[in-house]
Design an enzyme around this catalytic site. Sequence first.
Site, PDB file in Angstrom:
ATOM      1  N   CYS A 228      47.025  90.123  59.122  1.00  0.00           N
ATOM      2  CA  CYS A 228      47.979  89.526  60.067  1.00  0.00           C
ATOM      3  C   CYS A 228      49.420  89.752  59.633  1.00  0.00           C
ATOM      4  CB  CYS A 228      47.712  88.027  60.217  1.00  0.00           C
ATOM      5  SG  CYS A 228      46.167  87.629  61.062  1.00  0.00           S
ATOM      6  N   VAL A 229      49.696  89.579  58.348  1.00  0.00           N
ATOM      7  CA  VAL A 229      51.056  89.770  57.844  1.00  0.00           C
ATOM      8  C   VAL A 229      51.557  91.171  58.182  1.00  0.00           C
ATOM      9  CG1 VAL A 229      52.410  90.048  55.736  1.00  0.00           C
ATOM     10  CG2 VAL A 229      50.943  88.055  56.007  1.00  0.00           C
TER      11      VAL A 229
END
Length: 361
Positions: A228-229
């Site tokens: 996600c990052v």
Amino acid sequence: MASTSWVRVVLLVSFSVLLTLALGFGLPAVLNLAAGCFGFAEKSVTECIVFVYLVFVAYVAMPRVPRGVVEVKNKAVFITGCDSGYGKALAKHLHKLGFTVFAGCLLKDDDGEGAKELEELKCDRMNVLQLDVRSEEQVTKAVEYVQEGLGDKATGLWALVNNAGISTFGEVEFTSMDTYKQVSEVNLWGTIRVTKAFLPLVRRAKGRVVNLAGVYGRMGCVLRSQLCVSKYGVEAFSDCLRYEMRLWGVKVSIVEAGSLAGAKGNLARDTVSATANKLWHEAAAPVKEDYGKAHFDQQMALVRSGCTAGDRDVRPVLDDITDAIVSKRPYTRYNPMEPHWWIRMQLMTHLPAALSDRLYF
């Protein structure tokens, strides 16, 4: 959104109807009260609500509106991550459509099977080259290779597709900083590195940049913070790039595919087991004590269950990437994903976090 199937239409329209019924009893009363305060007729508010939902249903159910197609002849495309998955499939697909394809493969110099398969096409419009998106040197050589391949053509590079990426899993406290760096080095910094290097060629063609971000670029998920990052970063980078490239006539699109673990095969059960063992053995003693082995094993079982999950058909992804490349007016975002993923993404990005958290976590 991807090409609409009947199953997708039924599920999404059903979701729209249920949402309409859920909100239909409370929302009109609130809006009528607000409208009355400003002197508007109650009937007009109700009609507006019905009209908005009819538009939403029509948007979901109707197929994609034709927006014109560019001429494919003499146009070139550069794709990263063509060793396997839909990078390799996209290279074949665009080559079949008539594009000159430059396919970057991580394992070409190591006689990778994907690179060999593309080279076996034995066509001057299919060019396979070594590319590790983490390497400035290899990216620079790739630009020189493409420039040489284009020759004296003033048209430049029509499209750049940033497909290369890696995936991993694990709860935050079990994940090392090195893992976060490794994932972002490929998914985010690799995308930025390649884009910056090829932008002059794309600007010359007034072409396209297509970045693959995935559904995890739009919403968070347990065990997936590493991915996600990096994908959130790809989304932000793509948005900023789109604003800046408007001056040059370059279109920037983001493809947010759903879960394709089953199709891509990038999370095999053996790999998950080996990674899980590594995560547990390298975790700090206090973390192990607090979480407990039972909790850890339960989370890893969730990951294993997803190894073969998701849509196995990569065609919706290929169709959307192709549309972003050949359409005269490509969309900003494409969502080739299963209906339940699309619904979840809409709820998590539009509902208050307090509500979406209760629904999914």
